[in-house]
Write a protein that holds these residues in place. Structure first.
Motif, PDB file in Angstrom:
ATOM      1  N   THR A  58       0.543  -1.217   0.120  1.00 17.37           N
ATOM      2  CA  THR A  58      -0.220  -0.466  -0.038  1.00 17.37           C
ATOM      3  C   THR A  58       0.849   1.563   0.027  1.00 17.37           C
ATOM      4  OG1 THR A  58      -1.892  -1.109   0.831  1.00 17.37           O
ATOM      5  CG2 THR A  58      -2.082   1.196   1.027  1.00 17.37           C
ATOM      6  N   GLU A  66      -6.251   3.227   2.369  1.00 17.00           N
ATOM      7  CA  GLU A  66      -7.599   1.918   2.565  1.00 17.00           C
ATOM      8  C   GLU A  66      -8.464   1.337   1.267  1.00 17.00           C
ATOM      9  OE1 GLU A  66     -10.917   2.794   5.043  1.00 17.00           O
ATOM     10  OE2 GLU A  66      -9.496   3.600   6.567  1.00 17.00           O
ATOM     11  N   LEU A  67      -8.352   2.430   0.159  1.00 12.83           N
ATOM     12  CA  LEU A  67      -9.125   2.271  -0.898  1.00 12.83           C
ATOM     13  C   LEU A  67      -7.422   0.800  -1.699  1.00 12.83           C
ATOM     14  CD1 LEU A  67     -10.483   2.351  -3.259  1.00 12.83           C
ATOM     15  CD2 LEU A  67      -9.870   4.893  -4.178  1.00 12.83           C
ATOM     16  N   THR A  69      -5.958  -0.779  -0.707  1.00  7.54           N
ATOM     17  CA  THR A  69      -5.417  -2.078   0.534  1.00  7.54           C
ATOM     18  C   THR A  69      -7.245  -2.658  -0.159  1.00  7.54           C
ATOM     19  OG1 THR A  69      -4.737  -0.512   2.094  1.00  7.54           O
ATOM     20  CG2 THR A  69      -5.670  -3.152   2.271  1.00  7.54           C
ATOM     21  N   SER A  70      -7.940  -1.944  -0.259  1.00  2.85           N
ATOM     22  CA  SER A  70      -9.039  -2.985  -0.954  1.00  2.85           C
ATOM     23  C   SER A  70      -8.979  -3.422  -1.982  1.00  2.85           C
ATOM     24  CB  SER A  70     -10.178  -1.946  -0.506  1.00  2.85           C
ATOM     25  OG  SER A  70     -11.215  -2.556  -1.248  1.00  2.85           O
ATOM     26  N   LYS A  73      -5.999  -6.274  -2.384  1.00  5.49           N
ATOM     27  CA  LYS A  73      -6.608  -7.620  -1.708  1.00  5.49           C
ATOM     28  C   LYS A  73      -7.295  -8.729  -2.890  1.00  5.49           C
ATOM     29  CE  LYS A  73     -10.027  -7.449   1.380  1.00  5.49           C
ATOM     30  NZ  LYS A  73     -10.122  -6.684   2.428  1.00  5.49           N
ATOM     31  N   ARG A  74      -8.467  -7.561  -3.842  1.00  2.00           N
ATOM     32  CA  ARG A  74      -8.863  -8.259  -4.340  1.00  2.00           C
ATOM     33  C   ARG A  74      -7.920  -8.676  -5.806  1.00  2.00           C
ATOM     34  NH1 ARG A  74     -13.733  -6.376  -4.395  1.00  2.00           N
ATOM     35  NH2 ARG A  74     -12.872  -4.343  -3.528  1.00  2.00           N
ATOM     36  N   SER A 331     -11.270   9.852  -3.354  1.00  2.00           N
ATOM     37  CA  SER A 331     -11.645   8.444  -2.885  1.00  2.00           C
ATOM     38  C   SER A 331     -12.858   7.810  -2.094  1.00  2.00           C
ATOM     39  CB  SER A 331     -10.783   7.722  -1.799  1.00  2.00           C
ATOM     40  OG  SER A 331     -10.640   8.583  -0.961  1.00  2.00           O
ATOM     41  N   PHE A 336     -15.638   1.175  -2.265  1.00  2.00           N
ATOM     42  CA  PHE A 336     -13.885   0.642  -2.744  1.00  2.00           C
ATOM     43  C   PHE A 336     -14.158  -0.274  -3.230  1.00  2.00           C
ATOM     44  CE2 PHE A 336     -11.551   3.644   1.086  1.00  2.00           C
ATOM     45  CZ  PHE A 336     -11.697   4.051   0.219  1.00  2.00           C
ATOM     46  N   ASN A 337     -15.349  -1.240  -3.340  1.00  2.00           N
ATOM     47  CA  ASN A 337     -15.574  -3.012  -3.531  1.00  2.00           C
ATOM     48  C   ASN A 337     -15.757  -3.220  -5.197  1.00  2.00           C
ATOM     49  OD1 ASN A 337     -15.261  -3.945  -1.321  1.00  2.00           O
ATOM     50  ND2 ASN A 337     -17.424  -3.207  -0.815  1.00  2.00           N
ATOM     51  N   SER A 371      -7.752  -1.953 -10.538  1.00  2.00           N
ATOM     52  CA  SER A 371      -8.893  -1.505 -10.149  1.00  2.00           C
ATOM     53  C   SER A 371      -9.550  -2.105 -10.906  1.00  2.00           C
ATOM     54  CB  SER A 371      -8.622   0.140 -10.227  1.00  2.00           C
ATOM     55  OG  SER A 371      -7.924   0.274 -11.949  1.00  2.00           O
TER      56      SER A 371
END
Ligand SMILES: Cc1cc2nc3c(=O)[nH]c(=O)nc-3n(C[C@H](O)[C@H](O)[C@H](O)COP(=O)(O)OP(=O)(O)OC[C@H]3O[C@@H](n4cnc5c(N)ncnc54)[C@H](O)[C@@H]3O)c2cc1C
Length: 380
Positions: A58, A66-67, A69-70, A73-74, A331, A336-337, A371
């Protein structure tokens, strides 16, 4: 009136990755003003595209952690490397850190071309504006109107206009009252003030340095250029330098006072750097070249400044030379998802148009691909 499921604005890294991962059951149109897709990807990394990095954390990104990381992560660095591996793109690791294509960036472009051939493209078409009424978006281009239920804004940043760059993404966001930070050049060379014009005289020379800027420390090569200073160390520093001072250690791997101690040689001969650079550095710290043995304690203080030469750059080389643009859609405006706008259903922002900027070393493509992937999975 034909209403498409999705229109993707921009056929660059993020737009193509997003399209690649949307089912062919959906009607998808990708629009770009260039006559060819993926122009930036093509020239990136000297034509071999530095696609990601062995370590993607990050804190390699400027923006909302936070964005980042989110999203990572995916769709992580390993997911990206696996995706390319499954598609038979052979990557090589350079300097123990950077993933590059072995042959050329065309290898990645071909994968994206192949994965998007199920969808429609309209190239040579400049996007002008977007509006929405009754759940349907109307996209205005220079020559036509297009209609869709979902829009993915993947129009990138403002750097390198000759490769198609524009700030249309921010214009669109603002037209929907979505908050943005205006783009500024990043990963770019820096211009210097009069006191540091000596740096321009050294144009063409490079050296390994340690730079302290804001709360960051960068260990890389810097290059003296006729417009100022550049090279990987400076490009990385430009991401964190807003204004004020930065400090350069020109001799990160030695202790100059220890090297000079008791020596009969001239100070300029003891400094393990090209002679021309050593002489200019001595002038910059206001030290007359002399036998090391004759250095006074005041002289030694000046000499030790080579480990922390502090100065304020004047500005940067601008968007024509910047690898990326800092700034973009903030952001807070995004889920974020999914990277969908919180207030405008069906409107997504991915890639460089979002206010996340990676360091030098493959981080910006990683962000573009990660993204794009999570957005593609969110489009129903
Ligand atoms: C010279 C250079 C080298 C680089 N090398 C690297 C590297 O090695 N590694 C790395 O990680 N990053 C690198 N980058 C950064 C990286 O290229 C970008 O961060 C990345 O391409 C962003 O992807 P994106 O999809 O958001 O935007 P882009 O790839 O820029 O795609 C945006 C697309 O939108 C289109 N567009 C824009 N405005 C309009 C409009 N009004 N109408 C229609 N179409 C429009 C553009 O033509 C473009 O095709 C480099 C950048 C440059 C300039």
């Amino acid at each position: 009136m034909k209403i498409l499921d999705v229109i993707i604005l921009g056929a660059g890294a993020s737009g193509l990755m997003c399209a690649s991962n949307i089912s062919k059951k959906k009607s998808v149109l990708i629009i770009d003003k260039n006559e060819k897709i993926a122009k930036k990807l093509k020239v990136s990394g000297g034509g071999k595209c530095n696609i990601t990095n062995v370590s993607v954390e990050t804190n390699n990104f400027d923006g909302d952690s936070e964005l980042v990381t989110s999203v990572l992560k995916r769709f992580s660095k390993d997911d990206l490397v696996d995706f390319l591996d499954r598609n038979r793109v052979t990557l090589e690791i350079r300097k123990g850190r950077y993933y590059f294509c072995q042959q050329s960036s065309d290898e990645i472009i071909d994968v994206l071309k192949n994965a998007t051939k199920k969808h429609e493209f309209t190239l040579n078409e400049e996007i002008i504006a977007l509006s929405k009424e009754d759940d349907i978006f109307t996209l205005k281009t220079k020559t036509s109107l297009f209609y869709a239920k979902n829009i993915v804004v993947a129009t990138g940043g403002k750097s390198f206009v000759n490769l198609g760059a524009s700030d249309i993404g921010l214009t669109i966001a603002k037209s929907f009252d979505i908050e943005v930070k205006e783009f500024t050049p990043a990963l770019v060379g820096l211009t210097v003030q009069k006191e540091q014009f000596w740096m321009k005289e050294l144009s063409g020379l490079s050296c390994y340095v340690k730079i302290k800027v804001a709360d960051r420390v960068i260990n890389e090569e810097m290059l003296f250029a006729h417009k100022g200073i550049s090279g990987p160390a400076i490009l990385s520093a430009s991401l964190y330098w807003k204004k004020g001072n930065m400090s350069i250690n020109f001799l990160p791997n030695v202790n100059i006072l220890e090297l000079a101690e008791g020596s009969k040689k001239l100070v300029s001969s003891v400094i393990p750097l090209p002679k021309r650079l050593s002489k200019e550095l001595l002038k910059a710290v206001d030290l007359i070249d002399k036998e090391c043995k004759k250095l006074s304690s005041e002289d030694k203080k000046k000499l030790s400044q080579l480990h922390s030469y502090s100065f304020a750059p004047a500005g940067n080389f601008g968007f024509t030379k910047a690898e990326v643009s800092r700034g973009g859609v903030v952001s807070n405006e995004l889920d974020f998802n999914t990277l969908e706008s919180k207030n405008v259903k069906g409107l997504y922002f991915i890639g460089e148009v979002v206010d996340i900027t990676g360091e030098l070393g493959g981080y910006n493509f990683q962000w573009a691909f990660s993204s794009a992937y999570i957005c593609s999975k969110a489009i129903k």
